[in-house]
Design an enzyme around this catalytic site. Sequence first.
Site, PDB file in Angstrom:
ATOM      1  N   GLY A  46       0.825  -1.211   0.000  1.00 49.58           N
ATOM      2  CA  GLY A  46       0.000   0.000   0.000  1.00 49.58           C
ATOM      3  C   GLY A  46       0.851   1.249   0.000  1.00 49.58           C
ATOM      4  O   GLY A  46       2.072   1.194   0.167  1.00 49.58           O
ATOM      5  N   PHE A  50       3.168   9.367   3.354  1.00 53.18           N
ATOM      6  CA  PHE A  50       4.561   9.798   3.317  1.00 53.18           C
ATOM      7  C   PHE A  50       5.414   8.925   2.419  1.00 53.18           C
ATOM      8  O   PHE A  50       6.494   9.320   1.977  1.00 53.18           O
ATOM      9  CB  PHE A  50       5.152   9.745   4.734  1.00 53.18           C
ATOM     10  N   ASP A 180      -2.172   9.278  17.343  1.00 50.40           N
ATOM     11  CA  ASP A 180      -2.902   9.044  16.088  1.00 50.40           C
ATOM     12  C   ASP A 180      -3.540   7.657  16.091  1.00 50.40           C
ATOM     13  O   ASP A 180      -3.398   6.894  15.139  1.00 50.40           O
ATOM     14  CB  ASP A 180      -1.964   9.198  14.887  1.00 50.40           C
TER      15      ASP A 180
END
Length: 535
Positions: A46, A50, A180
Amino acid sequence: MSGRAKKTAAPKKKTNGYKMPAPIPVGEVINDPISKKKWRIGPSIGVGGFGEIYSACEHDGSPKKASNYPYVVKIEPHENGPLFVEKHFYIRNANKDDIAKFMKGRKLSSFGMPSYYGNGSHEYRGEKYRYLVLERYGKDVWSLFKDCGRSFTPSTVFQLGLQMLDVLEYIHSKGYVHADIKGANILMGLKKGTENQAYLVDFGLATRVTDKEFKPDPKCAHNGTIEYTSRDAHLGVATKRGDLEILGYNMLQWLVGELPWEKNLKQPKTVQSMKEAFMNNIRKEITRQFNNVPEALINFFEYINSLKPKDNIDYTKCRQMFENYLKSEGVTKSKKMDFTANKKRKAKKTEDSSEHVDTDDNTEQVLKKNMKQNGEVKVVRRGRKVKQVTEEDGENKEPADTGIKHTARAKKRNSIEPSVVVKLRRTRMAPKAKTQASVDKNKRSPRQVSFDSPISEVIGEKNLKRKSDSMNSSGDIFDDSFVIEEKKVRPRRKLLSDEEVVVKRVVRKKVTTVSHKTRSWRDSPAVVNGRSPPK
């Protein structure tokens, strides 16, 4: 002129400013001088915000299937930053001895902290990249959440919450916060025996906790994924209690399917104010907006509200809240998690609140807008195998007296977008008089003067007083070559009335030619084509 070597195209930059790496071919070998190992790149798994993630294996092996790649390699250009932060986090906190010691102290048979195997730099086609080698895991919780119709069973939600509490306690003890936490960053185990263990990954926003005074930092405001960002992170400060708050938002979404501020994610300040109002009176807001939210989750939010920014967290107390709920439901924390779609659960959610469709963000807003404008609106969701609709579901049941006939084309409709059936009130319109000229407009000769021509004027019933003026309006141009003719006709188009309409139109008069006293060709003695003119 000698040809020059073609220069490799520079990696493209994403909207977030990070440069994306060029595709690395399968079979590329990466040399790790630190661990003295070589890693072979496999198929891509994937692309992140970044860089890119590839499957990988040790260079000595020769896998023939994608399942034989037990590692992943995260790659980003050297000028990017997230992988640099994550790499140093793993170096400092993913020591296998430290993880084993923590598991032994908590009597854990499995633990959701990822294993780290190596890092370094690699050069490919003149571009320098940073890489990180980690263990490979399975499907992420966000994908499972969507596959289940955006709803998990309460027992699965609290099992995931318990496993994430263990990971948060470990990284907090190391002086870091994750900042996160979300379904896309929680992966299920892939190895045999770890299928029921969730792993918290992606430490690109991991921040070291300082002892400084709590002070908002506008430069770091709204960091993280805006949907789950804590109130402290909205102010630019990452805290331990903020991690618990983020986890609580995830658990609430897994239970009810949608958070109250999901329609305002493009406006961080609006989301921040909505979270402040929501958390200030958490019990009242949850009971008002959602049904059947377990008391354990409400107590968890209330405990978060009781904490100050620098307070130490009582993880044992939080775990007891979740474990007590599982015991009340007769579920053990080691029970296999349920990630299967439940149609009854989805129908109940649709009946209690508006269903969140995972497509375009504007779909639900459009539906609600139509509800306000048109009054009674019923959402019809069509499926291929729907045979019978019960009164409880009611999604495909149409109003009895809609008066709308469905054509064959509508029955064959197969779209992911919902149909909307609207009740309308029929209004009888007053008939409009049709003129013969408008009916025969397309059959007129091109030489005929247009009915709308500025050189003529139709005299209607309301303009009889101006009849004399109108008739002579173009007399100077045509010398009375036009007259007004009245004729009773019946309109060709079917109207609501059978009355005859008197039509007044402009027709051309027959004009007789008048010979003029001019010199004739007979008076000329000229010879035309070698012949004399006739006498």
